[in-house]
Design a protein around this motif. Structure first.
Motif, PDB file in Angstrom:
ATOM      1  N   TYR A 145      -4.688  -5.815   3.424  1.00 40.31           N
ATOM      2  CA  TYR A 145      -3.840  -5.931   4.619  1.00 40.31           C
ATOM      3  C   TYR A 145      -2.358  -5.844   4.254  1.00 40.31           C
ATOM      4  O   TYR A 145      -1.604  -5.038   4.830  1.00 40.31           O
ATOM      5  N   PHE A 146      -1.931  -6.669   3.299  1.00 35.91           N
ATOM      6  CA  PHE A 146      -0.510  -6.692   2.933  1.00 35.91           C
ATOM      7  C   PHE A 146      -0.050  -5.341   2.397  1.00 35.91           C
ATOM      8  O   PHE A 146       1.028  -4.852   2.738  1.00 35.91           O
ATOM      9  N   MET A 147      -0.865  -4.741   1.530  1.00 37.32           N
ATOM     10  CA  MET A 147      -0.495  -3.469   0.929  1.00 37.32           C
ATOM     11  C   MET A 147      -0.456  -2.354   1.964  1.00 37.32           C
ATOM     12  O   MET A 147       0.464  -1.523   1.973  1.00 37.32           O
ATOM     13  N   THR A 148      -1.456  -2.316   2.840  1.00 35.70           N
ATOM     14  CA  THR A 148      -1.474  -1.301   3.894  1.00 35.70           C
ATOM     15  C   THR A 148      -0.269  -1.453   4.807  1.00 35.70           C
ATOM     16  O   THR A 148       0.375  -0.467   5.196  1.00 35.70           O
ATOM     17  N   GLN A 149       0.058  -2.676   5.134  1.00 36.84           N
ATOM     18  CA  GLN A 149       1.207  -2.940   6.010  1.00 36.84           C
ATOM     19  C   GLN A 149       2.507  -2.459   5.372  1.00 36.84           C
ATOM     20  O   GLN A 149       3.334  -1.801   6.023  1.00 36.84           O
ATOM     21  N   ALA A 150       2.696  -2.755   4.093  1.00 33.96           N
ATOM     22  CA  ALA A 150       3.924  -2.355   3.410  1.00 33.96           C
ATOM     23  C   ALA A 150       4.022  -0.839   3.301  1.00 33.96           C
ATOM     24  O   ALA A 150       5.085  -0.251   3.534  1.00 33.96           O
ATOM     25  N   ALA A 151       2.914  -0.187   2.934  1.00 33.15           N
ATOM     26  CA  ALA A 151       2.915   1.272   2.816  1.00 33.15           C
ATOM     27  C   ALA A 151       3.157   1.924   4.177  1.00 33.15           C
ATOM     28  O   ALA A 151       3.906   2.899   4.287  1.00 33.15           O
ATOM     29  N   ALA A 152       2.525   1.383   5.218  1.00 38.04           N
ATOM     30  CA  ALA A 152       2.685   1.950   6.556  1.00 38.04           C
ATOM     31  C   ALA A 152       4.123   1.824   7.042  1.00 38.04           C
ATOM     32  O   ALA A 152       4.667   2.751   7.664  1.00 38.04           O
ATOM     33  N   ASN A 153       4.742   0.700   6.777  1.00 36.14           N
ATOM     34  CA  ASN A 153       6.137   0.535   7.187  1.00 36.14           C
ATOM     35  C   ASN A 153       7.042   1.561   6.520  1.00 36.14           C
ATOM     36  O   ASN A 153       7.961   2.096   7.152  1.00 36.14           O
ATOM     37  N   GLN A 154       6.773   1.854   5.254  1.00 28.59           N
ATOM     38  CA  GLN A 154       7.562   2.869   4.564  1.00 28.59           C
ATOM     39  C   GLN A 154       7.306   4.257   5.166  1.00 28.59           C
ATOM     40  O   GLN A 154       8.244   5.037   5.373  1.00 28.59           O
ATOM     41  N   MET A 155       6.059   4.558   5.475  1.00 32.87           N
ATOM     42  CA  MET A 155       5.733   5.849   6.087  1.00 32.87           C
ATOM     43  C   MET A 155       6.397   5.999   7.454  1.00 32.87           C
ATOM     44  O   MET A 155       6.923   7.067   7.786  1.00 32.87           O
ATOM     45  N   VAL A 156       6.373   4.934   8.253  1.00 37.10           N
ATOM     46  CA  VAL A 156       7.023   4.969   9.564  1.00 37.10           C
ATOM     47  C   VAL A 156       8.525   5.196   9.401  1.00 37.10           C
ATOM     48  O   VAL A 156       9.143   5.982  10.128  1.00 37.10           O
ATOM     49  N   LYS A 157       9.119   4.516   8.439  1.00 36.86           N
ATOM     50  CA  LYS A 157      10.543   4.669   8.159  1.00 36.86           C
ATOM     51  C   LYS A 157      10.883   6.109   7.782  1.00 36.86           C
ATOM     52  O   LYS A 157      11.917   6.647   8.197  1.00 36.86           O
ATOM     53  N   GLN A 158      10.015   6.745   7.026  1.00 34.71           N
ATOM     54  CA  GLN A 158      10.250   8.128   6.603  1.00 34.71           C
ATOM     55  C   GLN A 158      10.120   9.104   7.764  1.00 34.71           C
ATOM     56  O   GLN A 158      10.793  10.141   7.802  1.00 34.71           O
ATOM     57  N   GLY A 159       9.201   8.801   8.693  1.00 36.35           N
ATOM     58  CA  GLY A 159       9.056   9.611   9.893  1.00 36.35           C
ATOM     59  C   GLY A 159       8.254  10.880   9.737  1.00 36.35           C
ATOM     60  O   GLY A 159       8.273  11.740  10.625  1.00 36.35           O
ATOM     61  N   ASN A 160       7.502  11.012   8.632  1.00 36.94           N
ATOM     62  CA  ASN A 160       6.735  12.240   8.392  1.00 36.94           C
ATOM     63  C   ASN A 160       5.230  12.014   8.380  1.00 36.94           C
ATOM     64  O   ASN A 160       4.484  12.868   7.893  1.00 36.94           O
ATOM     65  N   GLY A 161       4.778  10.888   8.902  1.00 39.91           N
ATOM     66  CA  GLY A 161       3.353  10.590   8.881  1.00 39.91           C
ATOM     67  C   GLY A 161       2.879  10.193   7.499  1.00 39.91           C
ATOM     68  O   GLY A 161       3.669   9.829   6.621  1.00 39.91           O
ATOM     69  N   GLY A 162       1.574  10.281   7.294  1.00 39.94           N
ATOM     70  CA  GLY A 162       1.011   9.913   6.006  1.00 39.94           C
ATOM     71  C   GLY A 162      -0.480   9.683   6.119  1.00 39.94           C
ATOM     72  O   GLY A 162      -1.080   9.877   7.185  1.00 39.94           O
ATOM     73  N   ALA A 163      -1.081   9.287   5.002  1.00 38.54           N
ATOM     74  CA  ALA A 163      -2.522   9.027   4.977  1.00 38.54           C
ATOM     75  C   ALA A 163      -2.790   7.745   4.208  1.00 38.54           C
ATOM     76  O   ALA A 163      -2.214   7.518   3.145  1.00 38.54           O
ATOM     77  N   ILE A 164      -3.663   6.925   4.758  1.00 36.67           N
ATOM     78  CA  ILE A 164      -4.095   5.692   4.111  1.00 36.67           C
ATOM     79  C   ILE A 164      -5.607   5.748   3.952  1.00 36.67           C
ATOM     80  O   ILE A 164      -6.333   6.052   4.917  1.00 36.67           O
TER      81      ILE A 164
END
Length: 253
Positions: free
Chosen positions: A119-138
């Motif tokens: 949970y914590f790791m997914t949340q941190a990675a997702a926040n960075q992806m949102v900040k970048q604005g280019n999507g991503g994959a988890i």
């Protein structure tokens, strides 16, 4: 080169499935950041294996059960590589134990590492992806144990079901940001987690006999599935679960 010039973060990346996924990501053209609780020689071997494929790799030590570890891991990856494109939640433990006398600390630690850490790791990675604005994959490494029971895994199977459920909910929460979230459900894979449990030749033969493909899985068998889900080939796949078990789950007769 499904992931050419992507940046991939992997927890539990110094050994077992995590290490194999790290090497596969490098084969597919990605730079890699791994997290592990101990690092050391095992992490150094993974770094060398990634670099042998011409890609960059860093290792960040830390306990995934702690929220601050997630922040530190993502920040270190961004500092080294500039961004986060793919996150693989793999870290997990399974200290086999009977149910009726399960120590409270064993249950608590398994929940903290396997589920809270995801949970914590997914949340941190997702926040960075949102900040970048280019999507991503988890991609989260769940388990066939999310679908079936285990006499000595009553503390473990709920965490793996929870990891899959987390990906389903995150697929909804993050879809608007172009972030896809999926889970891989490995069957019996030979790793440090179950090596002792499968050291009995009779039990190993029994387990192999239940698998239509006739063999136990190797960590490398998971890498291709993760690469697919992380790549643009799976651009319309989110909230899904991919069994990688040699056919064990469907072999009910």
């Amino acid at each position: 080169m499904l992931l050419k010039d992507k940046v991939v973060l992997i927890t539990g990346g110094s050994r077992g499935i995590g290490a194999a996924v790290a090497v596969e990501m490098a084969k597919q053209g990605a730079d890699v950041a791994i997290n592990s609780n101990s690092g050391g020689a095992a992490a150094a071997e993974v770094i060398a294996a990634v670099e042998a494929h011409g890609r960059r790799c860093i290792s960040v030590e830390g306990d995934v059960a702690l929220p601050e570890t997630a922040t530190a891991f993502v920040n270190a990856a961004v500092e080294a590589f500039g961004r986060v494109d793919v996150f693989v939640s793999n870290a997990g433990i399974c200290p086999f134990h009977a149910f009726l006398d399960m120590p409270a600390e064993t249950l608590k630690r398994t929940m903290e590492v396997n589920l809270h850490g995801a949970y914590f790791m997914t949340q941190a990675a997702a926040n960075q992806m949102v900040k970048q604005g280019n999507g991503g994959a988890i991609v989260a490494i769940s388990s066939i144990s999310a679908l079936v029971g285990g006499e000595f895994q009553t503390h473990y199977t709920p965490t793996k079901a929870g990891v899959h459920s987390l990906m389903q909910s995150c697929a909804i929460a993050l879809g608007r940001h172009g972030i896809r979230c999926n889970s891989v459900l490995p069957g019996t894979i030979l790793t440090d987690i179950n090596r002792d449990d499968l050291s009995d030749p009779a039990k190993r033969e029994y387990m192999e006999g239940r698998i239509p493909l006739g063999r136990l899985g190797q960590p490398e068998d998971i890498g291709g599935a993760v690469a697919f889900l992380a790549s643009d080939m799976a651009a319309y796949v989110t909230g899904a679960a991919l069994l990688v078990d040699g056919g064990a789950f469907v072999n009910l007769q």
